[in-house]
Design an enzyme around this catalytic site. Sequence first.
Site, mmCIF file in Angstrom:
data_model
loop_
_atom_site.group_PDB
_atom_site.id
_atom_site.type_symbol
_atom_site.label_atom_id
_atom_site.label_comp_id
_atom_site.label_asym_id
_atom_site.label_seq_id
_atom_site.Cartn_x
_atom_site.Cartn_y
_atom_site.Cartn_z
ATOM 1 N N GLU A 38 0.846 -1.196 0.000
ATOM 2 C CA GLU A 38 0.000 0.000 0.000
ATOM 3 C C GLU A 38 0.877 1.241 0.000
ATOM 4 O OE1 GLU A 38 -2.437 2.933 -0.016
ATOM 5 O OE2 GLU A 38 -3.296 0.922 -0.230
ATOM 6 N N GLY A 43 -6.514 0.727 4.679
ATOM 7 C CA GLY A 43 -7.896 1.186 4.895
ATOM 8 C C GLY A 43 -8.435 1.879 3.669
ATOM 9 N N CYS A 46 -12.242 4.227 1.711
ATOM 10 C CA CYS A 46 -13.376 4.131 2.627
ATOM 11 C C CYS A 46 -13.046 4.699 4.006
ATOM 12 C CB CYS A 46 -13.836 2.688 2.762
ATOM 13 S SG CYS A 46 -15.108 2.483 4.030
ATOM 14 N N THR A 142 -6.298 -1.636 -6.480
ATOM 15 C CA THR A 142 -5.771 -0.262 -6.410
ATOM 16 C C THR A 142 -6.847 0.824 -6.340
ATOM 17 O OG1 THR A 142 -5.377 -0.521 -8.797
ATOM 18 C CG2 THR A 142 -3.469 -0.661 -7.348
ATOM 19 N N SER A 144 -9.968 3.574 -6.516
ATOM 20 C CA SER A 144 -10.495 4.619 -7.396
ATOM 21 C C SER A 144 -10.174 6.000 -6.849
ATOM 22 C CB SER A 144 -12.017 4.475 -7.527
ATOM 23 O OG SER A 144 -12.652 4.675 -6.270
ATOM 24 N N GLY A 179 -23.613 16.748 -9.575
ATOM 25 C CA GLY A 179 -23.841 15.313 -9.455
ATOM 26 C C GLY A 179 -24.792 15.006 -8.324
ATOM 27 N N GLY A 181 -25.812 11.922 -7.380
ATOM 28 C CA GLY A 181 -25.707 10.544 -6.904
ATOM 29 C C GLY A 181 -25.407 10.510 -5.415
ATOM 30 N N HIS A 439 -42.134 -3.666 19.186
ATOM 31 C CA HIS A 439 -42.901 -2.416 19.102
ATOM 32 C C HIS A 439 -42.552 -1.537 20.309
ATOM 33 C CE1 HIS A 439 -46.313 0.274 18.466
ATOM 34 N NE2 HIS A 439 -46.574 0.177 19.762
#
Length: 462
Positions: A38, A43, A46, A142, A144, A179, A181, A439
């Site tokens: 890495e 990690g 995220c 790897t 994004s 955007g 999303g 409930h």
Amino acid sequence: MANDASTVFDLVILGGGSGGYAAALRGAQLGLDVALIEKGKVGGTCLHNGCIPTKALLHAGEIADQAREAGQFGVRATFEGIDIEAVHKYKDEVISGLYKGLQGLIASRKVTYIEGEGRLSSPTSVDVGGQRVQGRHVLLATGSVPKSLPGLEIDGNRIISSDHALTLDRVPQSAIVLGGGVIGVEFASAWKSFGTDVTVIEGLKHLVPVEDESSSKLLERAFRKRGIKFNLGTFFQKAEYTQDGIRVTLADGKTFDAEVLLVAVGRGPVSAGLGYEEQGVAMDRGYVLVDEYMQTNVPTISAVGDLVPTLQLAHVGFAEGILVAERLAGLKPVPIDYDGVPRVTYCHPEVASVGITEAKAKEIYGADKVVALKYNLAGNGKSKILKTAGEIKLVQVKDGAVVGVHMVGDRMGEQVGEAQLIYNWEALPAEVAQLIHAHPTQSEALGEAHLALAGKPLHSHD
């Protein structure tokens, strides 16, 4: 160990994000000799630039909203503003605690951790820091990075990515979010809670366009009520600096001005210049292509996570990494049903779903074979106590299983666990209706919806 040229690992993993470290932990647990490479912090996105920090910001925003609205619950409180330094301190403490725990896990499983930028050098090796790490199998993980649009340059000041937004040293007076999303609406929601004047620009017809249309419409209604503005159905044309900020022009000539522009048009794979194509790995638009077992066209190479064209979710990365480790250890893992993966957008209100949309169900089974039922949260006692609005929508194949669960409302992300069991175990409405839900809870709304779908509604109209 890694410096010893004679060492050949069972598995060499390039990338320590969700998919990579999950494969490392599971592989080591199954007796594989694992090397994890890495260049940043284990990690990945995220933990450090995605799920965890954004949810911390959203929770801080929720606290701000609760302070503003305390009076309606009979609590006297005043909202005095956002201390952004303290917000970042809180966020960073959350990340730091999880990061230390993850480092400890990796050490305890005796995974060989190598820090540095790696490059695939053969079908069975990765070069990093002047050394060659050999493995019987290589896993590419790897990840994004935030994407932009042609001609739109992210400067980190007025035009920012989600990475910049997470460390912004101020609460912007106004913001345009390009955007609608998941990333876009989450930041729009957090910023609005912090006091920012927010406008979301989405080229498609709805916010969160991959969700069921009824969920999108409910979110749009809630955003209007909160004062979050949005423009739908017209695409971005250009952005230019003004004296005080940024101006965005759409394809129809409409313009919007704000202090900052957040570019939230998705994330693209990190694959360029890493040696993948040179080693014959099949690619498409930067993504690594894999089969249902995450294996590439090169038998000794697999790939997982945001690098492959599956759902860009941390829990998908976990599952894909585990699948690869178990396959290499000689187990027989079951391929992932991506429709059965829970999806949550953590804005206010939350949008959660599992399974397929009503439109997709009609496309697959035929319109006359699909039944949809909506249960309004107004009939749910706990939701009433929380003063949240929304609904649960069930999509069923006529006389068959529930194939889609779509939920909008505060804390609906916490209900998606049961929803995924309903979908993945192909439950019939009558079977779920037999289960007794506590409930008053919000999970009770799922039970009530299935009672209604089974033809015996309780706290809802026929």
